[in-house]
Design a protein around this motif. Structure first.
Motif, PDB file in Angstrom:
ATOM      1  N   GLY A 110       2.950  11.833   6.540  1.00 21.32           N
ATOM      2  CA  GLY A 110       2.349  11.012   5.483  1.00 21.32           C
ATOM      3  C   GLY A 110       3.066   9.728   5.104  1.00 21.32           C
ATOM      4  O   GLY A 110       2.762   9.119   4.076  1.00 21.32           O
TER       5      GLY A 110
ATOM      6  N   ASN B  34      -3.288   8.881   0.529  1.00 17.86           N
ATOM      7  CA  ASN B  34      -3.731   8.431   1.859  1.00 17.86           C
ATOM      8  C   ASN B  34      -3.236   9.358   2.973  1.00 17.86           C
ATOM      9  O   ASN B  34      -3.367   9.044   4.158  1.00 17.86           O
ATOM     10  CB  ASN B  34      -3.284   6.988   2.119  1.00 17.86           C
ATOM     11  CG  ASN B  34      -1.774   6.819   1.982  1.00 17.86           C
ATOM     12  OD1 ASN B  34      -1.031   7.790   2.082  1.00 17.86           O
ATOM     13  ND2 ASN B  34      -1.340   5.593   1.762  1.00 17.86           N
ATOM     14  N   ASP B  35      -2.642  10.481   2.616  1.00 20.77           N
ATOM     15  CA  ASP B  35      -2.092  11.373   3.646  1.00 20.77           C
ATOM     16  C   ASP B  35      -3.178  11.857   4.603  1.00 20.77           C
ATOM     17  O   ASP B  35      -4.257  12.249   4.170  1.00 20.77           O
ATOM     18  CB  ASP B  35      -1.448  12.615   2.981  1.00 20.77           C
ATOM     19  CG  ASP B  35      -0.126  12.271   2.328  1.00 20.77           C
ATOM     20  OD1 ASP B  35       0.295  11.099   2.415  1.00 20.77           O
ATOM     21  OD2 ASP B  35       0.477  13.174   1.731  1.00 20.77           O
TER      22      ASP B  35
ATOM     23  N   ASN C 153       6.948   8.570   2.178  1.00 18.77           N
ATOM     24  CA  ASN C 153       5.577   8.804   1.733  1.00 18.77           C
ATOM     25  C   ASN C 153       5.478   8.402   0.268  1.00 18.77           C
ATOM     26  O   ASN C 153       5.919   9.109  -0.620  1.00 18.77           O
ATOM     27  CB  ASN C 153       5.218  10.286   1.920  1.00 18.77           C
ATOM     28  CG  ASN C 153       3.747  10.545   1.639  1.00 18.77           C
ATOM     29  OD1 ASN C 153       3.020   9.636   1.199  1.00 18.77           O
ATOM     30  ND2 ASN C 153       3.308  11.766   1.876  1.00 18.77           N
TER      31      ASN C 153
ATOM     32  N   GLN D 151      -3.881   5.731   6.958  1.00 19.74           N
ATOM     33  CA  GLN D 151      -2.803   6.588   6.457  1.00 19.74           C
ATOM     34  C   GLN D 151      -1.626   5.762   5.928  1.00 19.74           C
ATOM     35  O   GLN D 151      -0.778   6.278   5.213  1.00 19.74           O
ATOM     36  CB  GLN D 151      -2.341   7.587   7.527  1.00 19.74           C
ATOM     37  CG  GLN D 151      -1.278   7.079   8.470  1.00 19.74           C
ATOM     38  CD  GLN D 151      -0.440   8.213   9.043  1.00 19.74           C
ATOM     39  OE1 GLN D 151      -0.778   8.751  10.088  1.00 19.74           O
ATOM     40  NE2 GLN D 151       0.660   8.573   8.371  1.00 19.74           N
TER      41      GLN D 151
ATOM     42  N   ASP E 120       2.534   7.450  -1.212  1.00 19.31           N
ATOM     43  CA  ASP E 120       1.191   7.647  -1.770  1.00 19.31           C
ATOM     44  C   ASP E 120       0.520   8.856  -1.111  1.00 19.31           C
ATOM     45  O   ASP E 120      -0.017   8.756  -0.004  1.00 19.31           O
ATOM     46  CB  ASP E 120       0.364   6.367  -1.517  1.00 19.31           C
ATOM     47  CG  ASP E 120      -1.046   6.491  -2.068  1.00 19.31           C
ATOM     48  OD1 ASP E 120      -1.382   7.545  -2.669  1.00 19.31           O
ATOM     49  OD2 ASP E 120      -1.819   5.525  -1.885  1.00 19.31           O
ATOM     50  N   PRO E 121       0.529   9.993  -1.796  1.00 18.51           N
ATOM     51  CA  PRO E 121      -0.055  11.196  -1.187  1.00 18.51           C
ATOM     52  C   PRO E 121      -1.566  11.079  -0.987  1.00 18.51           C
ATOM     53  O   PRO E 121      -2.149  11.814  -0.186  1.00 18.51           O
ATOM     54  CB  PRO E 121       0.288  12.311  -2.183  1.00 18.51           C
ATOM     55  CG  PRO E 121       0.780  11.646  -3.420  1.00 18.51           C
ATOM     56  CD  PRO E 121       1.127  10.231  -3.114  1.00 18.51           C
TER      57      PRO E 121
ATOM     58  N   ASP F 139       3.997   5.868   4.622  1.00 14.38           N
ATOM     59  CA  ASP F 139       3.051   4.772   4.387  1.00 14.38           C
ATOM     60  C   ASP F 139       3.751   3.520   3.840  1.00 14.38           C
ATOM     61  O   ASP F 139       4.968   3.527   3.619  1.00 14.38           O
ATOM     62  CB  ASP F 139       1.942   5.235   3.431  1.00 14.38           C
ATOM     63  CG  ASP F 139       2.502   5.859   2.155  1.00 14.38           C
ATOM     64  OD1 ASP F 139       3.543   5.379   1.673  1.00 14.38           O
ATOM     65  OD2 ASP F 139       1.902   6.831   1.651  1.00 14.38           O
TER      66      ASP F 139
END
Ligand code: ARE
Ligand code: CA
Length: 588
Positions: A172, A152-153, A147, A218, A149-150, A174
């Protein structure tokens, strides 16, 4: 002589064009029966005084499975066409086998008796992209790799690795996360990534597509994806995406339209609907993947659907320069569709790799006009049963693998997708009951086998997990929790495979010995100037293994694992540890 066991049939794995000049011919006979087999062949139009002109060459025994021996010859017919038959020898008995049956002597007054390879038309020759042979794949399940990039979670995203995966939870993962770990992948040495689906979908696995032209938010957007492809290409890493064309997702707008408008929907023929109104229970009254109502089967014979999906196939190649397509549930989609798919996608980029997801025997899809390869689950089955589960002994294993090899042409085997596990199977750690030496030995086998190996993300650091969804845990990035020794092992194997082409596909593979008492195995690969000898001791005791082949043509050998150089002796014996392996490369 057991005639019933003798078999040959043209234009499949028994005879095929290896390249534009070369034909490979195979024949099967009862195991252990024939002493010798020869190929009788000639050009159908070359005659002398009413007698057909033929040549006769010996065939070599290329292997055996449970019931049969296989014999092999390679021929380059001058005029690219051939009629042929076989001469088989057992003790005093000699017999000629042709398309018209068995004869005491070869009938030479009419070529109609014989098997026919009419002509090598270049367009018909099976040809996979050249780069694939040298690819070491790594499979990423994007929701679970990293993850980065938080922002786009998805809603209700759980902290990374905080709990076990369920069919519905999100962590999450990505593209940004993948990009942050490209150094890691480069260090490992892989040069191809297979991504499970990345297009807009509802579930965490994304096999239920909503929009085939959009990246799932996401994971990022088209810009991040483009950057990811570019970054990978810069590092010499190819990109393969998952095409889920057998079915769409429940929230695919055309299916939603059918749900809403029923028989009046202009999309009603996009699916296979047995009756209106649509019902999900007790089983759907429309065709689906398995009985999953969330995955309505697409009607790939419908011209509109066909155009839509072919456009998808082309779009991601053209606009994003991807290098391969893995085709989900490939065997449930019609052959005609795949033929068009191949033509259209390869017209955009000639060397795109097309990999079908088929768990079974797949010759009909591998004739050169559909797929370049299939996911080689028959290989997985044999390999796990022997190395990981001990459900087979050496002999049965070697016969199982030889059966797989003889089920396909050599050019198909060279690009076969050889996996030990995937997002659909339990992890190798669990299968092998966490026995590290067995796992290391199995990886050594995979990495020295013909075809192209694939590592399921995290297997290289010892990640665990049972059947889906258990096998889809979050990748472990904490160094202290990774099995670093295993990582170094896999890295070294990959390095050897890349350094010595004979470890990959530059050499003919042959099983030399399989002993059930000691449970050891010897196989080798041979090319014009080298011989790679692979010795595996699958027992819990060290073993000294006598090498039963003539090594006199070779002046020296390198132990690839220790890098020691030595001169081969007569009656060579090799020491192996419990569950140990040796790779010895002999050079002329
Ligand atoms: C869910 C549940 C599973 C359940 C499955 C079927 O989690 O426990 O077994 O439903 O009802 C995706 C998701 C899965 C999800 C599935 C359905 O990733 O988590 O599973 O959708 O919602 C056969 C097919 C082969 C297929 C496998 C799974 O031939 O194409 O089954 N694989 C692809 C993907 C999957 C994906 C889908 C298909 C659907 O790789 O990830 O599932 O898009 C024997 C049979 C094979 C069979 C194989 C494995 O060898 O002969 O035909 O493969 O076992 O079961
Ligand atoms: Ca994220």
């Amino acid at each position: 002589m057991l005639k019933e066991a003798i078999f040959h049939r043209p234009k499949n794995e028994f005879v095929y064009a290896y390249d534009e000049k070369t034909l490979h011919i195979r024949i099967r006979s009862k195991k252990g029966e024939m002493e010798k087999v020869s190929l009788i062949y000639g050009d159908p139009y070359e005659w002398n005084n009413g007698k057909w002109i033929t040549k006769k060459i010996p065939m070599v025994k290329s292997g055996q499975d449970t019931l049969f021996d296989y014999w092999f010859a390679s021929v380059q017919p001058e005029f690219r066409r051939m009629r042929y038959g076989f001469e088989l020898f057992e003790g005093e008995e000699t017999i000629v086998y042709t398309e018209k049956g068995f004869f005491r002597e070869a009938p030479l007054d009419d070529t109609a008796y014989y098997f026919c390879f009419p002509f090598i038309n270049p367009v018909d020759v099976f040809k996979a992209p050249d780069w694939v042979k040298n690819t070491i794949w790594y499979q990423i399940f994007p929701e679970r790799f990293a993850n980065g990039d938080p922002n786009n979670d998805p809603k209700d995203t759980l902290p990374w690795g905080s709990t076990d995966p369920t069919p519905t939870n999100f962590f999450g993962g990505d593209f940004e996360g993948i990009m942050q770990h490209l150094d890691y992948l480069e260090e490992l040495g892989i040069n191809g990534i297979y991504f499970t689906p990345i297009f807009k979908a509802y579930s965490n696995h994304k096999y239920d597509t909503i929009d085939y032209f959009e990246i799932d938010p996401q994971f990022g957007d088209k810009k991040t994806f483009k950057k990811l492809v570019e970054e990978c290409h810069k590092r010499g890493i190819k990109i393969m995406l998952d095409a889920v064309f057998n079915h769409s997702g429940y929230y695919f707008p055309p299916f939603q339209d059918v749900l809403k408008n029923g028989e009046k929907s202009k999309y009603k023929d996009w699916f296979h609907i047995r009756e209106f109104p649509l019902k999900m229970e007790p089983i759907p009254n429309y065709d689906t993947f398995a009985f999953t109502s969330q995955m309505p089967k697409l009607n790939t014979e419908n011209p509109e659907v066909k155009k839509y999906l072919l456009d998808v196939g082309k779009y991601w190649v053209k606009e994003f320069d991807i290098d391969g397509w893995r085709l989900d549930v490939a065997n449930e989609v019609d052959h005609a569709f795949w033929r068009e798919f191949r033509k259209e996608v390869k017209a955009i980029k000639e060397d795109v790799y097309i990999l079908g997801e088929i768990w079974h025997d797949s010759m009909p899809w591998l004739q050169g006009d559909e797929f370049d390869a299939v996911m080689n689950y028959p290989f997985t089955y044999g390999t796990l049963n022997f190395f990981a589960k001990d459900e087979m002994k050496a002999k049965e294993f070697s016969e199982t693998i030889q059966h797989v090899i003889h089920s396909y042409p050599q050019n198909v085997n060279e690009v076969s997708f050889n996996l030990l596990g995937s997002h659909d199977t339990p992890r190798i750690q669990n299968v092998a009951k966490f026995h590290q030496p067995k796992i290391k030995q199995m990886l050594a086998f995979q990495m020295s086998f013909i075809g192209t190996p694939c590592i399921y993300y995290g297997d290289e650091i010892g990640m665990t997990g049972k059947q889906d969804p258990g096998c889809r845990k979050c990748m472990i990035w904490d160094r202290d929790k990774q099995n670093v020794e295993l990582f170094q092992h896999v890295k070294k194997l990959i390095h050897l495979r890349k350094t010595y082409p004979i470890m990959a596909n530059d050499g003919t593979l042959k099983f030399v010995e399989a002993n059930d008492e000691t449970n050891h195995l010897i196989y080798m690969k041979e090319n014009k100037s080298e011989l790679l000898l692979c010795v595996m001791n699958h027992s819990d005791k060290p073993l000294e293994i006598q090498i039963p082949i003539d090594l006199s043509p070779y002046s020296a050998y390198i132990d690839l694992w220790t890098e020691e150089r030595k001169v081969p002796g007569h009656n060579m014996k090799v020491q192996t540890d419990a569950y140990g392996f040796r790779f010895l490369l002999f050079q002329k």
